[in-house]
Scaffold this active site. Structure first.
Site, PDB file in Angstrom:
ATOM      1  N   GLU A  25       1.665  11.391   9.215  1.00 57.72           N
ATOM      2  CA  GLU A  25       1.724  11.999   7.887  1.00 57.72           C
ATOM      3  C   GLU A  25       2.477  13.326   7.925  1.00 57.72           C
ATOM      4  O   GLU A  25       3.296  13.620   7.032  1.00 57.72           O
ATOM      5  CB  GLU A  25       0.308  12.222   7.355  1.00 57.72           C
ATOM      6  CG  GLU A  25      -0.394  10.932   6.945  1.00 57.72           C
ATOM      7  CD  GLU A  25      -1.844  11.128   6.559  1.00 57.72           C
ATOM      8  OE1 GLU A  25      -2.451  10.158   6.091  1.00 57.72           O
ATOM      9  OE2 GLU A  25      -2.370  12.260   6.725  1.00 57.72           O
TER      10      GLU A  25
ATOM     11  N   LYS B  90     -14.469   9.032   9.194  1.00 59.21           N
ATOM     12  CA  LYS B  90     -13.106   8.631   8.819  1.00 59.21           C
ATOM     13  C   LYS B  90     -12.090   9.409   9.642  1.00 59.21           C
ATOM     14  O   LYS B  90     -12.194  10.626   9.793  1.00 59.21           O
ATOM     15  CB  LYS B  90     -12.882   8.885   7.341  1.00 59.21           C
ATOM     16  CG  LYS B  90     -11.636   8.206   6.761  1.00 59.21           C
ATOM     17  CD  LYS B  90     -11.625   8.360   5.240  1.00 59.21           C
ATOM     18  CE  LYS B  90     -10.559   7.496   4.596  1.00 59.21           C
ATOM     19  NZ  LYS B  90      -9.206   7.913   4.980  1.00 59.21           N
TER      20      LYS B  90
ATOM     21  N   SER C 275     -12.030  13.342   6.749  1.00 59.28           N
ATOM     22  CA  SER C 275     -12.542  13.510   5.398  1.00 59.28           C
ATOM     23  C   SER C 275     -13.650  14.549   5.380  1.00 59.28           C
ATOM     24  O   SER C 275     -14.448  14.647   6.316  1.00 59.28           O
ATOM     25  CB  SER C 275     -13.074  12.180   4.861  1.00 59.28           C
ATOM     26  OG  SER C 275     -13.717  12.351   3.610  1.00 59.28           O
TER      27      SER C 275
ATOM     28  N   HIS D  45       9.906  -7.653   4.030  1.00 56.69           N
ATOM     29  CA  HIS D  45       9.352  -7.460   2.675  1.00 56.69           C
ATOM     30  C   HIS D  45       7.845  -7.194   2.734  1.00 56.69           C
ATOM     31  O   HIS D  45       7.125  -7.473   1.767  1.00 56.69           O
ATOM     32  CB  HIS D  45       9.604  -8.687   1.786  1.00 56.69           C
ATOM     33  CG  HIS D  45      11.032  -9.085   1.693  1.00 56.69           C
ATOM     34  ND1 HIS D  45      11.891  -8.594   0.738  1.00 56.69           N
ATOM     35  CD2 HIS D  45      11.775  -9.939   2.457  1.00 56.69           C
ATOM     36  CE1 HIS D  45      13.089  -9.128   0.904  1.00 56.69           C
ATOM     37  NE2 HIS D  45      13.050  -9.938   1.943  1.00 56.69           N
TER      38      HIS D  45
END
Length: 460
Positions: free
Chosen positions: A324, A317, A311, A181
């Site tokens: 992805e 970053k 970015s 969970h």
């Protein structure tokens, strides 16, 4: 010189580009279906070439085709297989639902390539001998899917499995916090996590191989509706044998060819198994993204390889770009499966009439799953590093470790200790010492993280 030449078919004359290898029927389809700009996949065109060569050889063996005609068709079909004439297969995916236009496109290209001053090869009478678009196109879907799953997807998945197993071996003793969970649970090792991925992928391969036993059973020889009109009764079995000799893949001839012409159930099943592969890979991609999250405000358990700036505005970053990309591949496969299932429902009476779009979507799923598997293996899993200090600290202060004390102190006291440890931000060890008669040595022995990853209670 004119940019066009005049070709004719049963409907009359038509202008065709002067350098085109195809004829009037292909040009009519080009004119009729300027819909998407998407053309039939390379693997499908290759399968058409294989089919035309095997059909010619079967007809020659059965005595229906002269040796010189067969040889000319086989040579031209080889050019179709190799991809050197793909530019002459311009028909849109969204065409006649039987794929008749693509079958005739192939017939015309082979006829054009095979015809000489001494030998005229007719697209219907010779290249299409003993065939119909209605059995050729379902066979092309089955052949292209079988070859691509066998030669591309399964090897790619096996590579991903190997990388997972190798990484698991190197991390078999590195303990981390398990999660259910998305909440802290009992410890596991990175090795257990990676081996679970590998096990899921091995089951996926078994499912694919099982589906292929039905996909590789071909309807060729059923011709227009499944009865085999205009084809030798021996043609289907001999065709499958010739195709098997060429490819090394065990193709067979359907007993009931109505099945393979009126339905696409076997391809719908295969697409469903591709969706299962995508489901597994989506889980893997998301697990990696979660573990890599941060590096400061997330889980920060691992560091994926830094592949590119993340970015355009935030310097430094770095994002989990491979997981992805894989997640998007999986989403595309889910959508493709829906299209294939809807296409499979369009088996009206004796013919399915969504064959081109079924072919396009299932072949795309095979292709992108294959390439994504390799990228996930080589660009993400093989190269990630574990932040050992982070995972060790998290395990050490995980109040759920008290679960291991249940057989000794009971559930109720365990729950009390866990809540106190969490509330006071203290270790389970310290709080257990306060609330029980157990010694520190006894508690440490029970809460040894690596022992907690092995499960059962030891025999006394």
């Amino acid at each position: 010189m004119s940019k066009f030449r005049i070709e004719k078919d049963s409907m009359g004359e038509l202008e065709v580009p002067a350098n085109a290898l195809y004829g009037a029927q292909t040009q009519r389809a080009v004119n009729n279906f300027p819909i998407s700009g998407l053309t039939m996949p390379r693997e499908f065109i290759k399968a058409l070439g294989l089919i035309k060569a095997a059909a010619a050889e079967a007809n020659r063996t059965l005595g229906h085709m002269p040796e010189d005609v067969c040889a000319a068709i086989e040579a031209a079909a080889g050019q179709v297989q190799s991809g050197e004439v793909d530019a002459h297969f311009p028909i849109d995916v969204f065409q006649t639902g039987s794929g008749t236009s693509s079958n005739m496109n192939c017939n015309e290209v082979i006829s054009h390539l095979a015809t000489t001053e001494a030998l005229e090869i007719h697209p219907n009478d010779h290249v299409n001998m003993g065939q119909s678009s209605n059995d050729v196109i379902p066979t092309a879907i089955a052949v292209s899917c079988t070859l691509n799953v066998t030669q591309q997807l399964i090897p790619s998945l096996r590579h991903l499995i190997t990388v997972c197993r190798d990484k698991a071996e190197g991390l078999k003793d590195v303990v981390k916090t398990g999660r259910t969970h998305l909440m802290d649970a009992m410890p596991v090792t990175f090795g257990q996590e990676l081996n679970t991925w590998a096990s899921c992928l091995e089951n996926n391969i078994a499912r694919l191989e099982d589906a292929l036993t039905r996909v590789s059973d071909l309807p060729q020889g059923g011709t227009a509706v499944g009865t085999g009109i205009n084809a030798d009764a021996r043609f289907g079995a001999l065709f499958a044998e010739k195709l098997m000799d060429t490819t090394g893949v065990p193709f067979s001839s359907m007993d009931n060819k109505f099945d393979g012409i009126s339905t696409q159930d076997n391809i719908v099943e295969l697409s469903g198994q591709l969706k299962v592969v995508a489901t597994t890979m989506m889980k893997m991609a998301n697990d990696l993204r979660w573990m890599n999250s941060g590096p400061l405000a997330g889980l920060g358990e691992i560091e994926l390889p830094s592949l590119q700036p993340g970015s355009s505005i935030m310097p430094g970053k770095v994002n989990p770009v491979i997981p992805e990309a894989v997640a998007m591949v999986c989403a595309q496969v889910f959508g493709n499966d829906t299209t294939v299932a809807m296409g499979g429902q369009s088996g009206n009476f004796q013919l399915n009439v969504m064959l081109p779009v079924i072919a396009y979507n299932v072949l795309q799923s095979i292709e992108i799953l294959s390439t994504a598997s390799v990228q996930l293996a080589d660009q993400a899993i093989a190269g990630f590093n574990v932040n050992v200090d982070v995972v060790s600290e998290n395990v050490g202060r995980n109040p759920i470790l008290v679960t291991a004390l249940n057989p000794v102190i009971g559930y109720e006291l365990g729950a009390k200790i866990a809540k106190q440890a969490y509330k006071e931000k203290r270790s389970v060890l310290d709080v257990t010492l306060e609330n029980t008669d157990l010694t520190e040595e006894e508690i440490r022995a029970i809460l040894d993280p690596i022992k907690l990853t092995t499960g059962g209670i030891e025999e006394k």
